[in-house]
Design an enzyme around this catalytic site. Structure first.
Site, mmCIF file in Angstrom:
data_model
loop_
_atom_site.group_PDB
_atom_site.id
_atom_site.type_symbol
_atom_site.label_atom_id
_atom_site.label_comp_id
_atom_site.label_asym_id
_atom_site.label_seq_id
_atom_site.Cartn_x
_atom_site.Cartn_y
_atom_site.Cartn_z
ATOM 1 N N GLY A 20 0.833 -1.192 0.000
ATOM 2 C CA GLY A 20 0.000 0.000 0.000
ATOM 3 C C GLY A 20 0.863 1.236 0.000
ATOM 4 N N GLY A 21 0.200 2.376 0.134
ATOM 5 C CA GLY A 21 0.924 3.639 0.069
ATOM 6 C C GLY A 21 1.915 3.811 1.203
ATOM 7 N N MET A 22 1.640 3.199 2.345
ATOM 8 C CA MET A 22 2.508 3.393 3.503
ATOM 9 C C MET A 22 3.528 2.289 3.682
ATOM 10 S SD MET A 22 -0.112 4.839 6.375
ATOM 11 C CE MET A 22 1.194 4.919 7.605
ATOM 12 N N LYS A 40 3.260 -5.394 9.355
ATOM 13 C CA LYS A 40 3.174 -4.243 8.456
ATOM 14 C C LYS A 40 4.416 -3.389 8.656
ATOM 15 C CE LYS A 40 0.010 -0.473 7.205
ATOM 16 N NZ LYS A 40 -1.316 0.119 7.491
ATOM 17 N N ASP A 141 -11.062 6.390 6.835
ATOM 18 C CA ASP A 141 -10.659 5.825 5.542
ATOM 19 C C ASP A 141 -11.329 4.462 5.357
ATOM 20 O OD1 ASP A 141 -9.430 5.757 3.069
ATOM 21 O OD2 ASP A 141 -7.564 4.902 3.825
#
Length: 770
Positions: A20-22, A40, A141
């Site tokens: 993902g973006g992060m 993560k 989100d």
């Protein structure tokens, strides 16, 4: 991070399961506990990146760890650990077995999900949001990619990376000032788009967008670019979902459109109201005729083309905040529209059991199904019952799932009503021996067990087990499951000898067919160990529970909830054996393990802490026990409320501890307050209320107020005799208390008469037992 493959000498990275973006999400192994987890990792950004941007991302990541770790709910992903290794931030979470809703839609080729699935997901996510909002947390989100549906149907919210704590307003402006996009265009509320302050109703809008897409196969504003999508959310009413899919129930369309109201005050007040609305609608649907599930509402008159609802694309709108520049749409729905039949075939039916007409066949035109028991050479041909249509079967499956959801919410009485209605319809349409009919009757039994009716539950379980043995075979897992629940109900009814025989037979079959270490086998051995304690065999109970705990730790991990449940039973057996120091150590370890695995505020964690207090009291460590109960009363009051039965139980322990420390005036005051509360909440004759009345009498006796104590002891004995019977052990114990009190008052003759009556009743009881 990938080069080292091992984080902090503990988490072995195995494979990337998401990006993902992060950052990236890895499947990993926790070497310390021997379990699989998800890790993560925040992507490392090079020097060419804006340092303020990187700082914000790191703050967001740390924030996600702090927010998620504080949440303990079945609908929220559990966070185990958080840290930094070689400059890389990492978050350790439970490894979920399932697919996020974005993947579910992709698997389904962007076709809508069955209505029953949409409603089930809606209710579960709303319940989880009600919890997170109560904690002062707004997700901000919510989208299909951030909701995972497990293989057992449970829905879980994940990724709190941009969540806002109610007590921390300034974080929003710090993030938006960097140009970081706060949300995903397809699912953003109008107030988010306008850069205004958001509250929990923003999450409700996003949930409405998710449900719209699940129900229709497309987002509410399925447009070509981010600008058009944002303006659509802000300015344009969405097309009613039934224009995409006419068969959607009216209540579901109304609920989705209410969630998508432009003004926050026009949406449901909060997520709890949403849960109540869904539950009420499902319950109403469950009492309607099955035929309604096959129908659908007519297409709305005056239907406009999709193009007319699309606002023109624009390059810039001064009313949109600056941070939206350059935003892309992200994943875009590509579905062509709903298909005529559910995507995964017949819900809840085995194709080998009965034929179901395909989507091109109607229920009226489907032909008869041959009876497998009929004589093909017979001259007499009976007309078999028509096969129910797919839509009828789907409607029944949806109602069955709705009842399961009610059970997950603890609403067992309502769940039982729905299961009974579905069972009757399934028996009429599919037959009494059909697996789906038996599944409904199994769930009826489960709800009966949960509502304090073990005798009725036993009858249902016995019937299901008998039919499953005939239809599926004696060793089929479903047959064994019903037999195991039969044993559990026997134990609930105070028939441990019969329960022991049934558990032993089921265990032998499970070991033969599944193996000694299969989770279902271990569950059966756990129940057998518990039942041995009921039989007065604490040594055998302890030995078997210890074996099961060791096996579960090896197979599932030492902090797995099932392992901790068995270790709890080990501690209980140790207490029964008088080995209080060992029991204390075991309960403390269980409490610590549950705090890590389930969270510090989980009911099971509280239960282990309560037992820790009991052990400390038994060991004469009254001051430590008092501190345990004081903390527990505070925590239970905060989580469950001051009048919750378990909060009151903790207060009972506190009062007993005060007495053990010789603080009898305080103990008396605490017992009186508690007794009054229990009488109001539970009733005057409830066993817990009577226990509190006895503690009042004990305190009065220690204070030398024997006449008052006698009044209380007699009241307790009379109530127990009325409720439990004259020869019940608790009643006899109360009569002994009465006699002791009479002795203290110098009334020996009366005391002797009471003692004699108790002795006679106990002799009769012993003779009856033989």
């Amino acid at each position: 991070m990938a080069e080292s493959r091992l984080i902090q000498g503990r988490y072995q990275l195995l494979e990337v399961i998401g990006r993902g973006g992060m950052g990236e999400v890895w499947r990993a192994r926790d070497e310390s506990l021997g379990r699989q987890v998800a890790v993560k990792c925040l992507k490392a950004h090079g020097p060419h990146h804006d340092q303020s941007f990187t700082r914000v991302l790191r703050e967001r990541f740390r924030r996600e760890a702090r927010v998620a770790a504080a949440l303990q709910h079945r609908g929220v992903t559990v966070v185990h650990d958080f840290g930094e290794s070689e400059g890389v931030l990492f978050l350790v979470m439970e490894l979920l077995q399932g697919r996020n809703l974005s993947q579910v839609l992709e698997d389904n080729k962007q076709h809508p999900l069955p209505v029953s699935d949409v409603v089930d997901i809606a209710e579960q996510v709303a319940d989880a949001l009600a919890y997170t909002h109560q904690q002062g947390i707004v997700h901000r989100d919510l989208k299909p990619a951030n909701i995972v549906r497990l293989t057992d149907g449970t829905a879980k919210i994940c990724d709190f990376g941009i969540a806002r704590l109610g007590a921390d307003i300034g974080f929003t402006s710090r993030l938006t000032g960097t140009g970081v996009a706060m949300g995903t265009p397809h699912y953003m509320s109008p107030e988010q788009i306008g850069g205004d302050e958001v509250d929990q109703r923003s999450d409700l809008y996003s949930l409405g967008c998710v449900l719209y897409e699940l129900a229709t196969g497309v987002p509410p504003f399925d447009l070509e670019d981010a600008w058009s999508i944002l303006i659509g959310h802000r300015d344009t009413p969405p097309r009613p979902p039934r224009e995409h899919r006419p068969e959607l129930p009216g209540y579901l369309e109304r609920l989705i459109l209410d969630l998508l109201a432009k003004a926050p005050e026009e949406r449901p007040r909060d997520a709890r109201e949403l849960v109540d609305r869904i539950s009420a609608a499902r319950f109403a649907a469950s009492t309607a005729t099955v035929a309604e599930g096959a129908g659908g509402s007519a297409v709305l008159a005056g239907r406009e083309s999709e193009v007319s609802h699309r606002p023109p694309a624009v390059d810039r709108d001064p009313r949109l905040p600056s941070w939206t520049r350059g935003m892309t749409t992200g994943h875009k729905a590509a579905g062509a529209g709903p298909r005529d039949t559910p995507p995964h075939g017949v819900a809840g039916l085995s194709a080998a059991w009965t034929a179901v007409p395909s989507s091109s066949e109607s229920s009226e035109s489907s032909g008869p199904v041959p009876d497998p028991d009929s004589d093909p050479d017979s001259d007499v041909v009976e007309e078999p019952a028509p096969v129910p249509s797919r839509s009828v079967v789907d409607a029944l499956a949806g109602r069955h799932n709705a009842a399961l959801s009610l059970g997950r919410l603890g609403r067992w009485a309502e769940a039982g009503e729905v299961h009974r209605a579905v069972a009757a319809e399934r028996e009429r349409l599919l037959g009494a021996d059909h697996p789906d009919t038996l599944a409904s009757r199994y769930e009826i039994a489960f709800t009966l067990s949960r509502t304090g009716r073990p005798d009725d539950a036993l009858r249902e379980y016995t019937h299901v087990a008998r039919v499953r043995e005939r239809v599926l075979g004696a060793d089929h897992p479903d047959t064994l499951a019903a037999r195991q629940e039969t044993a559990y109900a026997l134990g609930q009814m105070g028939r441990p000898f019969e329960a022991h025989q049934e558990y032993t037979a089921v265990l032998a079959a499970r070991e033969r067919t599944m193996g000694a270490d299969h989770p279902d086998t271990l569950r059966c051995r756990h129940n057998l160990a518990f039942n041995l304690g009921r039989l007065g065999r604490p040594e055998d109970s302890y030995r078997m529970a210890a074996e099961v705990a060791a096996a579960r730790a090896r197979v599932l991990g030492p902090d797995h909830p099932d392992t901790l449940v068995t270790r709890y039973e080990v501690a209980y057996a140790l207490g029964q054996l008088g080995r209080w120091s060992e029991a204390l150590r075991c309960y403390q370890e269980v409490a610590d393990g549950r705090a890590r695995a389930l969270g510090p505020d989980h009911p099971d964690t509280f239960a282990a802490r309560h037992e820790t207090g009991i052990c400390l009291g038994r060991l004469g460590r009254g001051a430590e026990a008092l501190k345990v109960y004081e903390d527990l009363v505070g925590d239970r009051s905060r989580v469950h409320g001051a009048t919750h039965p378990e909060t009151l139980r903790a207060r009972h322990g506190l009062g007993v501890s005060l007495g053990r420390l010789g603080r009898w005036e305080e103990a008396l005051a605490e017992s009186r307050d508690l007794c009054a509360l229990r009488e109001r909440v539970l009733g005057a004759d409830h066993p817990d209320t009577l226990v509190s009345r006895r503690e009042i009498a004990v305190a009065l006796g220690w204070l030398g107020r024997w006449p008052d104590a006698l009044t209380e002891y007699r009241a307790v004995a009379a109530a127990r005799e009325r409720v439990l019977g004259a020869d019940h052990p608790d009643t006899l114990a109360s009569r002994n208390d009465e006699a002791h009190c009479l002795e203290q008052l110098g009334r020996g003759a009366e005391a002797g008469e009471v003692y004699r009556r108790v002795a006679v009743l106990r002799q009769r009881q012993a003779a009856g037992g033989h």
